[in-house]
Design an enzyme around this catalytic site. Structure first.
Site, PDB file in Angstrom:
ATOM      1  N   LYS A  35      11.677 -27.998 -18.465  1.00 17.14           N
ATOM      2  CA  LYS A  35      12.624 -28.195 -17.360  1.00 17.14           C
ATOM      3  C   LYS A  35      13.137 -26.845 -16.860  1.00 17.14           C
ATOM      4  CE  LYS A  35      16.700 -28.599 -20.346  1.00 17.14           C
ATOM      5  NZ  LYS A  35      17.905 -29.372 -20.670  1.00 17.14           N
ATOM      6  N   ARG A 133      27.441 -37.249 -22.332  1.00 14.63           N
ATOM      7  CA  ARG A 133      26.844 -37.042 -21.010  1.00 14.63           C
ATOM      8  C   ARG A 133      26.074 -38.300 -20.642  1.00 14.63           C
ATOM      9  NH1 ARG A 133      23.749 -31.307 -21.368  1.00 14.63           N
ATOM     10  NH2 ARG A 133      22.340 -32.738 -22.449  1.00 14.63           N
ATOM     11  N   TYR A 262      29.870   0.787  -6.026  1.00 20.65           N
ATOM     12  CA  TYR A 262      30.970   0.101  -5.350  1.00 20.65           C
ATOM     13  C   TYR A 262      32.270   0.211  -6.154  1.00 20.65           C
ATOM     14  CZ  TYR A 262      27.842  -2.259  -2.019  1.00 20.65           C
ATOM     15  OH  TYR A 262      26.937  -2.543  -1.014  1.00 20.65           O
ATOM     16  N   MET A 310      23.801  -6.011  -5.528  1.00 18.55           N
ATOM     17  CA  MET A 310      22.842  -7.073  -5.243  1.00 18.55           C
ATOM     18  C   MET A 310      21.416  -6.684  -5.611  1.00 18.55           C
ATOM     19  SD  MET A 310      22.262  -9.152  -1.672  1.00 18.55           S
ATOM     20  CE  MET A 310      23.975  -9.664  -1.626  1.00 18.55           C
TER      21      MET A 310
END
Length: 375
Positions: A35, A133, A262, A310
């Site tokens: 998965k 769950r 930054y 980023m």
């Protein structure tokens, strides 16, 4: 070769699958959990490798993942752990994809659809023994079974539950869950119904709860080379499958006090040599590693300095005098005699290795080593 990339070592996957086989009961078979893009490792090549290695089932979370496997020509029993939505039931039945079933209305629709198609729908009943769950609450399972077993066109092929705390050293809650699961199995047997597959053990259950192996086990994180937690005594020598690597994009000498990145969060205390690496949080490298992480350059550790942005990070290589532009940097994985593990990164970020793999695994450049199947 791109400026940054993820490597997936399929030989390591095969090694880890062998470690699973060494620790499972002789009567037990394997569900290979693929998965979430095989925990970020690449679902299709990983699934092919696991099928080649003899796993009995593949497990995904969503039906669209099962469809991807089928379209790729992987014709192997598939279990959808989050169940199958009504809009997908007919196709799932036609393709013999098994849902983990926990809703009576879904069971009734599946029954009607299977009868209309003049076929049989195979399901695995999911019982909630304490995870809280998905699953039929264990105390309601007898009534649910009475209704389910009366439905035509449904074959109850399997029954499963999921451990909530098998990765903890204290196994008392896992034993309680196992006791509840056995109660439900007793209810099923009392109705004269035998199922082919019973399963509850994940990677931690495989390692620490051998009496919970039953007919199937569901290793996930163990296949990818990480322990389920740091609490367990870990009797398996696993090999991490994923690495994240990049090239030094630029080297520069900066004076003391020159801000880096930054927010100017890093000010060198002395003249320093700074390398810029083309990896950032867009590549799944956690922003929490700003001024905290470490990487490997020329076999030596170098600190991440300044904020992770980023697409770029900066590292201090003042002490790595031989470092040069275009040299390989390892952000996750091994270089010479050292390794940056997913567990190390996860500990720094107060998370778990699963999240690190899934995040980094979204990187658009992935290379499959040591006998990869075609994509």
């Amino acid at each position: 070769m791109p400026l940054s990339w993820v490597e997936i070592d399929l030989a390591a996957l095969r090694h880890n699958l062998l470690q699973v086989r060494k620790r499972m009961s002789a009567r037990t078979q394997i569900i290979g959990v693929v998965k979430s893009d095989a925990y970020g490792h690449g679902m299709l090549p990983i699934a092919r490798e696991l099928v080649s290695g003899g796993v009995h089932f593949l497990a995904v979370s969503k039906f669209w993942e099962a469809q991807e496997l089928l379209v790729a020509g992987i014709r192997h029993p598939i279990l959808v752990l989050s169940g199958i939505e009504p809009c997908d039931m007919e196709e799932a039945i036609r393709q013999q994809v098994r849902p983990a079933l926990f809703r009576l209305d879904h069971a009734e629709l599946m029954s009607r659809t299977a009868c209309r198609l003049d076929t049989e729908a195979k399901i695995h009943l999911k019982v909630d023994t304490g995870m809280g769950r998905l699953g039929v609450p264990y105390e309601r399972a007898p009534a649910f079974l009475d209704k389910l077993l009366a439905l035509p066109g449904i074959k109850l092929e399997g029954i499963l539950s999921h451990f909530a705390a098998a990765d903890e050293s204290d196994k008392s809650y896992s034993e309680l869950q196992l006791s509840r699961f056995r109660e439900v199995l007793g209810e099923l047997a009392g109705r004269g119904h035998a199922v082919q597959f019973i399963h509850i053990a994940n990677s931690a259950g495989l390692l620490d709860l051998p009496h919970a192996h039953f007919q199937l086990i569901r290793p996930g994180i163990m296949l990818y080379g990480s322990p389920p937690s740091q609490e367990l005594h870990f009797p398996a020598r696993l090999k991490p499958v994923m690495s994240l690597k990049a090239k030094i994009l630029q080297l520069k000498d900066v004076p003391a006090g020159q801000p880096i990145g930054y927010g100017r969060t890093f000010l060198p205390e002395k003249p320093s040599r700074i390398a810029t690496i083309p990896v950032g949080y867009d590549d799944g490298y956690p922003r929490l590693l700003s001024n905290q992480g470490q990487v490997l350059v020329c076999g030596q550790r170098a600190a991440v300095v300044g904020r992770v942005s980023m697409n770029l990070i900066t590292i201090d290589v003042t002490h790595v005098r031989q470092a040069k532009e275009d040299d390989e940097v390892v952000l996750l994985g091994e270089q010479m005699d050292d390794r940056i593990s997913a567990e190390e990164i996860a500990q720094t970020c107060a998370t778990i290795s699963y999240e690190i793999y899934c995040s980094i695994g979204r990187h658009r450049f992935k290379y499959f080593l040591n006998g990869a199947a075609d994509l």
